[in-house]
Design a protein around this motif. Structure first.
Motif, mmCIF file in Angstrom:
data_model
loop_
_atom_site.group_PDB
_atom_site.id
_atom_site.type_symbol
_atom_site.label_atom_id
_atom_site.label_comp_id
_atom_site.label_asym_id
_atom_site.label_seq_id
_atom_site.Cartn_x
_atom_site.Cartn_y
_atom_site.Cartn_z
ATOM 1 N N LYS A 53 44.021 82.449 43.265
ATOM 2 C CA LYS A 53 44.212 83.776 43.865
ATOM 3 C C LYS A 53 43.643 84.900 42.984
ATOM 4 O O LYS A 53 44.246 85.968 42.831
ATOM 5 C CB LYS A 53 45.702 84.022 44.158
ATOM 6 C CG LYS A 53 46.312 83.017 45.131
ATOM 7 C CD LYS A 53 47.784 83.293 45.355
ATOM 8 C CE LYS A 53 48.358 82.425 46.456
ATOM 9 N NZ LYS A 53 48.291 80.984 46.161
ATOM 10 N N ARG A 54 42.486 84.643 42.406
ATOM 11 C CA ARG A 54 41.855 85.630 41.528
ATOM 12 C C ARG A 54 40.596 86.197 42.189
ATOM 13 O O ARG A 54 39.953 85.542 43.004
ATOM 14 C CB ARG A 54 41.528 85.015 40.167
ATOM 15 C CG ARG A 54 42.774 84.681 39.365
ATOM 16 C CD ARG A 54 42.485 84.278 37.938
ATOM 17 N NE ARG A 54 43.741 84.044 37.227
ATOM 18 C CZ ARG A 54 44.431 84.975 36.584
ATOM 19 N NH1 ARG A 54 43.985 86.222 36.553
ATOM 20 N NH2 ARG A 54 45.568 84.694 35.980
ATOM 21 N N ASN A 55 40.264 87.414 41.779
ATOM 22 C CA ASN A 55 39.110 88.112 42.347
ATOM 23 C C ASN A 55 37.959 88.209 41.346
ATOM 24 O O ASN A 55 37.200 89.183 41.351
ATOM 25 C CB ASN A 55 39.520 89.517 42.804
ATOM 26 C CG ASN A 55 40.515 89.490 43.942
ATOM 27 O OD1 ASN A 55 40.377 88.697 44.877
ATOM 28 N ND2 ASN A 55 41.541 90.337 43.868
ATOM 29 N N TYR B 296 39.957 80.585 44.818
ATOM 30 C CA TYR B 296 40.881 80.454 45.942
ATOM 31 C C TYR B 296 42.219 79.880 45.490
ATOM 32 O O TYR B 296 43.291 80.389 45.848
ATOM 33 C CB TYR B 296 40.256 79.569 47.018
ATOM 34 C CG TYR B 296 41.200 79.191 48.131
ATOM 35 C CD1 TYR B 296 41.473 80.085 49.168
ATOM 36 C CD2 TYR B 296 41.836 77.946 48.142
ATOM 37 C CE1 TYR B 296 42.351 79.748 50.191
ATOM 38 C CE2 TYR B 296 42.713 77.596 49.153
ATOM 39 C CZ TYR B 296 42.970 78.506 50.174
ATOM 40 O OH TYR B 296 43.855 78.165 51.177
ATOM 41 N N ILE C 212 47.368 80.998 38.436
ATOM 42 C CA ILE C 212 47.474 81.947 39.540
ATOM 43 C C ILE C 212 47.735 83.349 39.017
ATOM 44 O O ILE C 212 48.573 83.553 38.134
ATOM 45 C CB ILE C 212 48.595 81.517 40.514
ATOM 46 C CG1 ILE C 212 48.166 80.254 41.280
ATOM 47 C CG2 ILE C 212 48.930 82.638 41.511
ATOM 48 C CD1 ILE C 212 49.217 79.709 42.207
#
Length: 315
Positions: free
Chosen positions: A235-237, A232, A306
């Motif tokens: 901002k990584r998947n 979170y 990020i």
């Protein structure tokens, strides 16, 4: 610097936690001896306060006379050395048991009033060699110096930590990370500055003598929840894939061949035990410290991970 200022000797003062402990004592006006094998390693500590207040002090840990010199005339001493893995001469038994026990005894012989030792939370429950040697170290220390104070922090977070920074770096290069044992291991992460403040207060408070404190933050997270929180903030998947303990141990044996392994078989073993405080032990509150949440701290140092770079940190 006032000649009558208290003197503290910090063993491990050049490390992640040690630097904050050094700064905490310096803020009180203490003269801080940063015991280190190489004086130049203490360079980063010297800038935190006035000239002459932070004193690099070379020691030979295998020479009692050298350790004794580092303690002579000191009012406080703190041992904050710990190993996550063994390499060469750096062994758990030395760093966690014999070395701090010797220093604890020398504190008593040199009339150093207060000795504080940084141990590890739940070390009396863990089955890893890391945990077992930490617990044996506590017993040896209290046998040698019953007035010593033991601090058992949970997972320590803050700028420069070895957990969020390591996994943040891994998320840059790998599409998936393993959830060892399903990621169910529980932690109660504690802020590095809170642990440092606890070391200072334990050293300067005679009521802390002979006690064991469990240092934990205000929130409980599973390993999976910690990595989800990291995703979170960055901002990584990155995918999180469950990995049974048995398979993780096999992988860890291979990774353990690296100079600085991200995972060892002993660390896999440590994840079989929750890293939570014992309710029968006093904690941060008993030392007058309000535990800091991860909420306001993680964004201050994870922005460099990020996705897309720091330019998107405020997006």
């Amino acid at each position: 610097m006032n000649a009558s200022a208290p003197i503290v000797t910090v063993f491990g003062g050049t490390g992640f936690l040690g630097r904050s402990i050094v700064a905490g004592f310096a803020a009180l006006g203490c003269t801080v001896r940063v015991a280190t094998r190489l004086a130049q390693n203490a360079g980063a500590c010297r800038v935190v306060r006035g000239v002459g207040q932070i004193v690099p002090f070379e020691v030979n840990y295998s020479d009692e006379a050298s350790l004794r010199r580092a303690l002579q005339g000191a009012d406080f001493a703190v041992y904050s050395i710990g190993l996550l893995f063994e390499r060469g001469k750096n062994k758990f038994e030395t760093a966690h048991i014999s070395q701090p026990a010797t220093i604890a005894r020398l504190c008593r012989e040199e009339n150093v009033p207060r000795f504080v030792h940084i141990s590890a939370m739940a070390c009396d429950k863990g089955t890893s060699r890391y945990a077992r040697t930490k617990r044996a170290g506590e017993e040896a220390i209290l046998s040698a110096n019953p007035s010593a104070t033991i601090l058992r922090p949970s997972l320590i977070f803050g700028p420069g930590d070895g957990f969020f920074n390591m996994f943040g770096e891994m998320m840059r290069f790998f599409p998936a990370l393993p959830l060892i044992g399903g990621g169910h291991t529980k932690f109660q992460p504690v802020y590095v500055e809170d642990v440092a403040a606890a070391a200072v207060r334990a050293a300067t408070n005679a009521d802390a003598a002979g006690k064991i404190y469990d240092l934990a933050g205000p929130q409980v997270f599973t390993m999976k929840e910690l990595l989800e929180r990291l995703k979170y903030e960055t901002k990584r998947n990155t995918f999180l894939v469950s990995l049974p303990f048995a398979l993780a141990t096999v992988d860890a044996h291979i990774l353990n061949l690296l100079p600085k392994p991200p995972l060892t078989p002993d660390q896999v073993e440590s994840l079989k035990t929750d890293n939570l405080p014992d309710p029968s032990h006093p904690g941060l509150a008993a030392l007058g410290i309000e535990a800091t949440s991860v909420d306001g701290i993680l964004p201050t140092y994870l922005n460099r991970f990020i996705a897309g770079g720091e330019r998107n940190a405020v997006a």
